[in-house]
Design an enzyme around this catalytic site. Structure first.
Site, PDB file in Angstrom:
ATOM      1  N   ASP A  13      -2.669   1.481 -13.210  1.00 23.99           N
ATOM      2  CA  ASP A  13      -3.759   0.928 -14.018  1.00 23.99           C
ATOM      3  C   ASP A  13      -3.526  -0.515 -14.451  1.00 23.99           C
ATOM      4  O   ASP A  13      -3.963  -0.949 -15.513  1.00 23.99           O
ATOM      5  CB  ASP A  13      -4.006   1.806 -15.266  1.00 23.99           C
ATOM      6  N   LYS A  16      -5.448  -3.345 -10.515  1.00 26.25           N
ATOM      7  CA  LYS A  16      -5.396  -3.566  -9.065  1.00 26.25           C
ATOM      8  C   LYS A  16      -6.793  -3.668  -8.464  1.00 26.25           C
ATOM      9  O   LYS A  16      -7.068  -4.556  -7.658  1.00 26.25           O
ATOM     10  CB  LYS A  16      -4.619  -2.425  -8.379  1.00 26.25           C
ATOM     11  N   GLY A  40      -7.690   5.475  -9.826  1.00 29.78           N
ATOM     12  CA  GLY A  40      -8.999   5.085 -10.345  1.00 29.78           C
ATOM     13  C   GLY A  40      -8.979   3.581 -10.443  1.00 29.78           C
ATOM     14  O   GLY A  40      -8.284   3.021 -11.278  1.00 29.78           O
ATOM     15  N   HIS A  41      -9.662   2.918  -9.520  1.00 29.68           N
ATOM     16  CA  HIS A  41      -9.630   1.458  -9.453  1.00 29.68           C
ATOM     17  C   HIS A  41     -10.984   0.910  -9.873  1.00 29.68           C
ATOM     18  O   HIS A  41     -11.992   1.146  -9.216  1.00 29.68           O
ATOM     19  CB  HIS A  41      -9.261   1.002  -8.031  1.00 29.68           C
ATOM     20  N   GLN A 225      -1.465   3.544  -7.820  1.00 34.38           N
ATOM     21  CA  GLN A 225      -0.402   3.825  -8.807  1.00 34.38           C
ATOM     22  C   GLN A 225       0.461   2.567  -8.995  1.00 34.38           C
ATOM     23  O   GLN A 225      -0.056   1.468  -8.886  1.00 34.38           O
ATOM     24  CB  GLN A 225       0.443   5.032  -8.365  1.00 34.38           C
TER      25      GLN A 225
HETATM   26  P1  GDP Z   1      -6.151  -0.048 -11.492  1.00 37.63           P
HETATM   27  O1  GDP Z   1      -5.932   1.415 -11.384  1.00 37.63           O
HETATM   28  O2  GDP Z   1      -4.891  -0.831 -11.380  1.00 37.63           O
HETATM   29  O3  GDP Z   1      -7.214  -0.560 -10.553  1.00 37.63           O
HETATM   30  O4  GDP Z   1      -6.678  -0.313 -12.967  1.00 37.63           O
HETATM   31  P2  GDP Z   1      -7.825   0.536 -13.737  1.00 37.63           P
HETATM   32  O5  GDP Z   1      -9.142   0.167 -13.174  1.00 37.63           O
HETATM   33  O6  GDP Z   1      -7.463   1.975 -13.783  1.00 37.63           O
HETATM   34  O7  GDP Z   1      -7.634  -0.009 -15.207  1.00 37.63           O
HETATM   35  C1  GDP Z   1      -7.739  -1.359 -15.507  1.00 37.63           C
HETATM   36  C2  GDP Z   1      -8.832  -1.512 -16.573  1.00 37.63           C
HETATM   37  O8  GDP Z   1      -8.750  -2.804 -17.127  1.00 37.63           O
HETATM   38  C3  GDP Z   1     -10.238  -1.403 -16.012  1.00 37.63           C
HETATM   39  O9  GDP Z   1     -11.071  -0.891 -17.018  1.00 37.63           O
HETATM   40  C4  GDP Z   1     -10.597  -2.836 -15.691  1.00 37.63           C
HETATM   41  O10 GDP Z   1     -12.008  -3.066 -15.709  1.00 37.63           O
HETATM   42  C5  GDP Z   1      -9.919  -3.560 -16.814  1.00 37.63           C
HETATM   43  N1  GDP Z   1      -9.419  -4.901 -16.516  1.00 37.63           N
HETATM   44  C6  GDP Z   1      -8.872  -5.375 -15.374  1.00 37.63           C
HETATM   45  N2  GDP Z   1      -8.412  -6.637 -15.553  1.00 37.63           N
HETATM   46  C7  GDP Z   1      -8.678  -6.955 -16.840  1.00 37.63           C
HETATM   47  C8  GDP Z   1      -8.416  -8.103 -17.655  1.00 37.63           C
HETATM   48  O11 GDP Z   1      -7.821  -9.090 -17.217  1.00 37.63           O
HETATM   49  N3  GDP Z   1      -8.829  -8.044 -18.943  1.00 37.63           N
HETATM   50  C9  GDP Z   1      -9.469  -6.971 -19.471  1.00 37.63           C
HETATM   51  N4  GDP Z   1      -9.817  -7.007 -20.758  1.00 37.63           N
HETATM   52  N5  GDP Z   1      -9.724  -5.877 -18.743  1.00 37.63           N
HETATM   53  C10 GDP Z   1      -9.319  -5.858 -17.450  1.00 37.63           C
HETATM   54  P1  IMO Z   2      -4.048   3.971 -10.300  1.00 38.19           P
HETATM   55  O1  IMO Z   2      -4.089   3.735  -8.802  1.00 38.19           O
HETATM   56  C1  IMO Z   2      -1.928   5.737 -13.641  1.00 38.19           C
HETATM   57  C2  IMO Z   2       0.172   9.496 -12.908  1.00 38.19           C
HETATM   58  C3  IMO Z   2      -0.354  10.728 -13.596  1.00 38.19           C
HETATM   59  C4  IMO Z   2       0.947  11.494 -13.774  1.00 38.19           C
HETATM   60  C5  IMO Z   2       1.704  11.176 -12.502  1.00 38.19           C
HETATM   61  C6  IMO Z   2       1.584  12.240 -11.421  1.00 38.19           C
HETATM   62  O2  IMO Z   2      -5.376   4.067 -10.924  1.00 38.19           O
HETATM   63  O3  IMO Z   2      -3.130   3.009 -10.951  1.00 38.19           O
HETATM   64  P2  IMO Z   2      -0.400  12.920  -9.789  1.00 38.19           P
HETATM   65  O4  IMO Z   2      -1.807  13.362 -10.072  1.00 38.19           O
HETATM   66  O5  IMO Z   2      -0.316  11.696  -8.951  1.00 38.19           O
HETATM   67  O6  IMO Z   2       0.458  14.028  -9.263  1.00 38.19           O
HETATM   68  O7  IMO Z   2       0.207  12.556 -11.241  1.00 38.19           O
HETATM   69  O8  IMO Z   2       1.182   9.967 -12.026  1.00 38.19           O
HETATM   70  N1  IMO Z   2      -0.822   8.768 -12.099  1.00 38.19           N
HETATM   71  C7  IMO Z   2      -1.374   7.607 -12.457  1.00 38.19           C
HETATM   72  N2  IMO Z   2      -1.250   6.895 -13.597  1.00 38.19           N
HETATM   73  N3  IMO Z   2      -2.683   5.264 -12.643  1.00 38.19           N
HETATM   74  C8  IMO Z   2      -2.812   5.961 -11.482  1.00 38.19           C
HETATM   75  O9  IMO Z   2      -3.448   5.469 -10.411  1.00 38.19           O
HETATM   76  C9  IMO Z   2      -2.170   7.210 -11.368  1.00 38.19           C
HETATM   77  N4  IMO Z   2      -2.092   8.143 -10.413  1.00 38.19           N
HETATM   78  C10 IMO Z   2      -1.256   9.088 -10.860  1.00 38.19           C
HETATM   79  O10 IMO Z   2      -0.951  10.409 -14.819  1.00 38.19           O
HETATM   80  O11 IMO Z   2       1.675  10.954 -14.852  1.00 38.19           O
HETATM   81 MG    MG Z   3      -6.387   3.148 -12.421  1.00 38.38          MG
END
Ligand code: GDP
Ligand code: IMO
Ligand code: MG
Length: 427
Positions: A13, A16, A40-41, A225
């Site tokens: 998270d 990415k 979840g991207h 991840q």
């Molecule tokens: P990922 O799994 O690495 O793609 O990240 P996620 O989408 O799960 O979580 C990142 C969260 O931060 C999302 O809600 C994005 O919309 C948000 N986000 C990404 N970059 C920034 C940033 O520079 N500032 C803020 N405030 N939010 C961001």
């Molecule tokens: P993105 O790509 C954050 C975590 C789960 C748990 C562990 C194992 O959005 O960054 P799993 O379901 O893979 O067997 O869970 O890994 N986990 C993540 N945490 N971002 C993710 O993906 C994750 N995918 C799995 O919360 O701790």
């Molecule tokens: Mg994510």
């Protein structure tokens, strides 16, 4: 830079999705190589927010080819839902811009059921998985009892292999966990019919990625991840089941490692983690609540509140070292606005020992304490800043100092969720 690997350098998270979407503009092909719908991207374009789980984050650019490599664990239900969801929002998705590896392993209903049941069985020792069937699917892959996408396209083969798998899995569900077994005929029929819908996307993705690279097209590898969740190098057993860093690309995208030209990590200006397991720089109480709120830190896949903490230079340096990162992108710097001072972790301690390099040899991180340093904060809202020189002096100082202690140059800084909220380090 014909091929670039972009991966999470913390516990996932990191932002990415946002950065892959941004970088995809200058690329031709975007490739996911591991993980599944546990990812979840999030990509925000104008007023629209998209959360991608299996489809690469280049899909919002109509002229890019998005590939799901054979190292990805593919849940056909989730993939088809995602395709339909994007089509309903007017995004172009077809067999030309979305390619699915024939060799990717399939996540079935039983994998998701067993993921949930195994977590209950583990009790206090649970991992806090996303419940998306990831561990059970990769487990079957390693045990050589899994099915691959190509198997779904051949009804007779699917029937034999899924029938055999379910004989064992149903016994586990019923006799160990005391739950109702799955209807074998119904499962076979349902997955074979999903296989039919997937047919237009299915390809030898590895061959296509290698060809694209040889023809001089720009390839972007999208990690899911983060390195600290890597099956081999993360905080085992509190990890996911795939190779999340650069090392996952050669197997997961069937791409020679010596052709990976650059690797960029993504890390937040602080840190979060979802699920159980060690998180040395974690903070608690009101301090954590404030950071969680400012960063809107709730899981994009499960909605769970993310645990929050400060930037951990020990863990990030380890992630960069393992992956040979040549640059990195610092995200969510805007979230730190308004703090008087900003702590960051510089070393770990346990008893009389002190580590500035990540102690990967420890069986458990439970006894590890963290040594923090602090820098002065800034109060300005920086979400509309687009050049490094225009950041408040303390924000610049924080970025420069964190860059120095990680030892890897920061190439970009993200200051908001939107596509445009990016600062080039050289600006
Ligand atoms: P990922 O799994 O690495 O793609 O990240 P996620 O989408 O799960 O979580 C990142 C969260 O931060 C999302 O809600 C994005 O919309 C948000 N986000 C990404 N970059 C920034 C940033 O520079 N500032 C803020 N405030 N939010 C961001
Ligand atoms: P993105 O790509 C954050 C975590 C789960 C748990 C562990 C194992 O959005 O960054 P799993 O379901 O893979 O067997 O869970 O890994 N986990 C993540 N945490 N971002 C993710 O993906 C994750 N995918 C799995 O919360 O701790
Ligand atoms: Mg994510």
């Amino acid at each position: 830079m014909p091929s670039l690997s972009v991966f999470g350098a913390q516990w996932g998270d990191e932002g990415k999705g946002k950065l892959i979407d941004f970088l995809a503009e200058a690329k031709d092909v975007v490739v996911r190589y591991q993980g599944g719908a546990n990812a979840g991207h999030t990509v925000v374009v104008g007023e629209e927010k998209y959360v991608l789980h299996l489809i690469p984050s280049g899909i919002l650019h109509p002229d890019k080819v998005n590939m799901i490599g054979q190292g990805v664990a593919v849940d056909p239900i989730k993939l088809l839902e995602e395709v339909d969801g994007l089509l309903a929002r007017g995004i172009h998705v077809d067999g030309d811009n979305l390619r699915l590896a024939a060799g990717a392993h399939v996540i079935f209903e039983h994998h998701k059921r067993i993921d949930g049941l195994a977590e209950i069985w583990r009790g206090e020792g649970r991992i806090g998985t996303t419940g998306r069937g990831i561990g059970p699917c990769y487990g079957d892959k390693a045990a050589r009892t899994g099915l691959r996408v190509a198997d779904l396209l051949d009804p007779e083969r699917a029937k034999d292999r899924l029938g055999a798998a379910l004989a064992e899995k149903n016994a586990l569900i019923e006799r160990v966990h005391g739950e109702t077994p799955l209807d074998v005929a119904e499962q076979i029929e349902s997955y074979v019919s999903m296989g039919d819908r997937l047919r237009p996307f299915v390809a030898d993705v590895g061959a296509e990625v290698r060809r694209a690279y040889k023809e001089g097209r720009e390839v972007l590898f999208e990690g899911a991840q983060g390195v600290m969740l890597d099956i081999d190098h993360g905080t085992y057993p509190y990890v996911t089941s795939s190779s999340t860093g650069v090392g996952g690309i050669s197997g997961g995208a069937a791409f020679p490692p010596q052709h990976i030209d650059e690797a960029w990590g993504i890390a937040k200006a602080y840190c979060t983690r979802v699920g159980e397991g060690p998180f040395p720089s974690e903070i608690f109480g009101d301090e954590a609540e404030a950071l969680r709120k400012a960063g809107n830190e709730f899981g994009a896949t499960t909605g769970r509140p993310r645990r929050a903490g400060w930037f951990d230079a020990v863990a990030v340096r380890y992630a960069f070292d393992l992956t040979g990162a040549s640059g990195w992108i610092m995200t969510k710097l805007d979230v730190l606005s308004g703090l008087d001072e900003i702590p960051y972790a510089v070393a770990y301690r346990s008893g009389s020992e002190r580590w500035t390099e990540y102690p990967a040899h420890l069986a458990s991180m439970d006894d590890v304490q963290v040594e923090f340093e602090t820098m002065p904060g800034w109060s300005e809202d920086i979400t509309s800043v687009r050049s490094f020189a225009d950041l408040p002096a303390n924000a610049r100082a924080y970025v420069e100092h964190i860059e120095a202690i990680t030892g890897v140059p920061i190439v970009m800084i993200s200051v908001g969720p939107g596509r445009e909220a990016v600062i080039h380090r050289s600006s």
